[in-house]
Scaffold this motif. Structure first.
Motif, short mmCIF file in Angstrom:
data_model
loop_
_atom_site.label_atom_id
_atom_site.label_comp_id
_atom_site.label_asym_id
_atom_site.label_seq_id
_atom_site.Cartn_x
_atom_site.Cartn_y
_atom_site.Cartn_z
N UNK A 1 20.76 6.24 2.04
CA UNK A 1 20.54 7.02 0.66
C UNK A 1 19.02 7.44 0.78
N UNK A 2 18.31 6.80 -0.40
CA UNK A 2 16.95 7.19 -0.29
C UNK A 2 15.81 6.05 0.27
N UNK A 3 16.69 4.98 0.98
CA UNK A 3 15.79 3.96 1.80
C UNK A 3 15.54 4.47 2.98
N UNK A 4 14.15 4.25 3.17
CA UNK A 4 13.44 4.50 4.67
C UNK A 4 12.79 3.33 5.09
N UNK A 5 13.13 2.51 5.79
CA UNK A 5 12.68 1.10 6.48
C UNK A 5 12.37 1.28 8.10
N UNK A 6 11.33 0.52 8.32
CA UNK A 6 11.02 0.64 9.90
C UNK A 6 11.08 -0.89 9.90
N UNK B 1 9.16 -7.97 10.48
CA UNK B 1 8.18 -7.34 9.40
C UNK B 1 9.09 -6.14 9.09
N UNK B 2 9.37 -6.02 7.85
CA UNK B 2 10.06 -4.59 7.47
C UNK B 2 8.97 -3.81 6.53
N UNK B 3 9.02 -2.58 7.05
CA UNK B 3 7.88 -1.55 6.44
C UNK B 3 8.65 -0.59 5.70
N UNK B 4 8.53 -0.61 4.46
CA UNK B 4 9.25 0.13 3.39
C UNK B 4 8.53 1.33 2.95
N UNK B 5 9.01 2.59 3.47
CA UNK B 5 8.42 3.93 2.84
C UNK B 5 8.52 4.00 1.17
N UNK C 1 0.83 -1.11 -0.11
CA UNK C 1 -0.10 0.16 -0.14
C UNK C 1 0.79 1.37 -0.15
N UNK C 2 0.78 2.17 0.90
CA UNK C 2 1.52 3.41 1.06
C UNK C 2 2.82 2.92 1.38
N UNK C 3 2.65 1.78 2.47
CA UNK C 3 4.13 1.33 2.76
C UNK C 3 4.23 -0.03 2.13
N UNK C 4 5.34 -0.74 1.76
CA UNK C 4 5.26 -2.11 1.48
C UNK C 4 5.86 -2.99 2.87
N UNK C 5 5.09 -4.08 2.79
CA UNK C 5 5.60 -4.70 4.16
C UNK C 5 6.15 -6.11 3.65
N UNK C 6 7.12 -6.44 4.18
CA UNK C 6 7.90 -7.60 4.00
C UNK C 6 8.22 -8.47 5.19
#
Length: 524
Positions: free
Chosen positions: A300-305, A261-265, A245-250
């Protein structure tokens, strides 16, 4: 009670002309002390013509000809107009003498307007105001018994000659719904509910009894490299993608075996400083009923929770699949845990739209809240995305959303009320609600307390009737249109605690005959 300030509520029907006599008589004929409070409440009843609301009369005559959504909009517009007119009347010169008299007596006088069914709004107002005395206008003589049955405070009534008739002295000194507990129950609940206010809450190291997935130990927020995240998620493999969705969940697994669980903005515009401030805020959330943030990646441009992994999916999936695992006891447990988690997040000023997809479950049906606090204002930040349309269609969004300066906590409570109704009803689609939206179908049943039509058919008789009664009552209190009339989140927690512990709340408890009637309807 002589040592306590009196709180006197004067009830008037807004369909009749404003009368200051009741307030004057109260100030002149009732023994008052400095610091006492008097509140004049004018109640506007939907679809009832008032002396100043010709639009309401027109709507009442033609409501059957209007489409339901048009009726709703027209009704809301007329109510807003009538409320404004009533407030202007209360601020008119006719009240100057009354205000002067109140000032002379050193008594606080409040003038207010509300909307709804007169008897119900009046009773709720008396309890929220914690009134010691309620004074009914002369037109309310026919409703006198209703007020006596539903209030414990003293009740008086205006007579035709403008004198005040004494109806009943107070039954008890406490009238608030949750103050009607006996002293032992009240103290026990308040002690348990607010224990975490005395010390920082540290969640237990929890291990799922079914799959043995274990919550990680409390530690500092860790900063991961992007390479570590690639390794954990098999280079962000589509097979590990849980949602997009607005965030990707892996889903992933760290080198020490910890599932995550990794949430990628997906927005490339979020700045590193803003992102790290978000991480710092979310990293403070450590609670038994909140999914834990373990770390982040900002490279870089990666923003992960990076969050802990919750093993049994979302409540949304279980409701959609009509899971037989959702017994009545588990639904009550989920509701309580979600409310406790929400109360804790609000104490940290973290808000977000409450919905079943944000309530994750273990195999033991331990709920944990996720995806909260990911936007500065979750109720104003989203545009017309697919996700937002889903929220509006199923009515998780509180009616005031989109306005500026809204009470985010009360908006979350509204959304929680919708989730609570879903837990009670088990319904998830338009097909299951007779072609109507969820709340359009449920609201009349809530108001009429037709419990047997609200309960999930799959539960049949496998539920506690007393708990059902109170769960519906709490849902109703969360779903008031006006934010100020909704339960606060702490009241929701107290109510659900009481439901689980079986504490008695005298005034609003169903009678034996009411319970028998409900049971007969369920058995038919």
């Amino acid at each position: 009670m002589s040592n306590e300030n009196q709180k006197i509520l004067v009830i008037q029907d807004a369909s009749v002309e404003i009368c200051t006599t009741a307030v004057k008589s109260t100030l002149q004929n009732i023994s008052l002390n400095s610091g006492d409070k008097i509140k004049l409440l004018r109640i506007i009843q939907p679809f009832k013509a008032t002396s100043s609301c010709t639009g309401c009369l027109s709507l009442a005559r033609n409501k059957s000809k209007l489409h339901s959504s048009a009726t709703h909009r027209r009704k809301q517009e007329d109510m807003i107009k009538e409320i404004q007119e009533q407030k202007e009347s209360l601020n008119s010169a006719r009240f100057s003498e009354v205000l002067g008299l109140a000032e002379q007596k050193q008594v606080e006088l409040e003038l207010a307007v509300d909307v709804g069914l007169l008897k119900e709004v009046a009773v709720d107002a008396a309890k929220n105001f914690e009134a010691t005395i309620v004074i009914l206008d002369r037109q309310l003589k026919k409703d006198q018994k209703y007020f006596m049955d539903n209030l414990t405070c003293g009740i008086l009534r205006m007579k035709l000659d403008n004198s005040i008739k004494f109806i009943r002295e107070p039954k008890a000194t406490e009238v608030s719904v949750f103050n009607e507990l006996n002293c032992a129950d009240k103290q026990k609940i308040l002690t348990e509910v607010h224990a975490e206010e005395q010390q920082e809450y540290i969640p237990k190291i929890y291990s799922c009894q079914s799959c043995k997935n274990t919550r990680p130990e409390i530690g500092h927020i860790r900063e991961f490299s992007y390479c570590e995240m690639q390794f954990a998620t098999s280079n962000f493999s589509p097979q590990n993608l849980l949602a997009n969705r607005r965030w990707r969940f892996y889903e992933g697994r760290l080198s020490d075996g910890q599932r995550i669980v990794v949430r990628e903005h997906t927005s490339p515009t979020i700045k590193e400083m803003v992102f790290k401030a978000l991480v710092q805020k979310l990293g403070k959330a450590r609670h038994e009923y909140v999914a834990m943030l373990l770390g982040f990646c900002s490279e870089g441009s990666h923003r992960l929770l990076v969050y802990e992994y919750i093993c049994n999916g979302s409540l949304n999936r279980h409701l959609s699949n009509k899971s037989s695992e959702l017994t009545w006891e588990r639904r009550v447990k989920i509701a309580f845990g979600a409310a406790k988690g929400l109360e804790y997040l609000h104490s940290l000023k973290i808000y977000g739209i409450m919905r079943p997809s944000n309530i994750l479950l273990t195999h033991d049906h331990q709920p944990m809240l996720a995806n909260f606090g990911l936007a500065r204002n979750p109720y104003e930040s989203s545009n017309q995305s697919r996700e937002t349309r889903v929220l509006k269609t199923f009515e998780y969004l509180a009616p005031e959303c989109g306005e500026s300066g809204i009470d985010l906590s009360k908006a979350d409570v509204y959304s929680f009320g919708v989730v609570l109704l879903e837990l009670i009803t088990g319904r998830k689609s338009i097909d299951e609600t007779n072609g109507q939206s969820f709340l359009r179908w449920a609201r009349p049943l809530l108001r009429q307390k037709r419990f047997h039509e609200l309960i999930d058919p799959t539960l049949q008789e496998a539920h506690d009737l007393h708990q059902l009664y109170w769960m519906i009552h709490v849902a109703d209190k969360c779903l008031w249109w006006e934010p100020e009339r909704r339960f606060s989140i702490d009241k929701v927690v107290i109510a659900l605690t009481c439901i689980i512990q079986g504490c008695t709340m005298v005034n609003l408890s169903p009678t034996e005959s009411e319970l028998m009637q409900q049971m007969q309807q369920i058995w038919r």
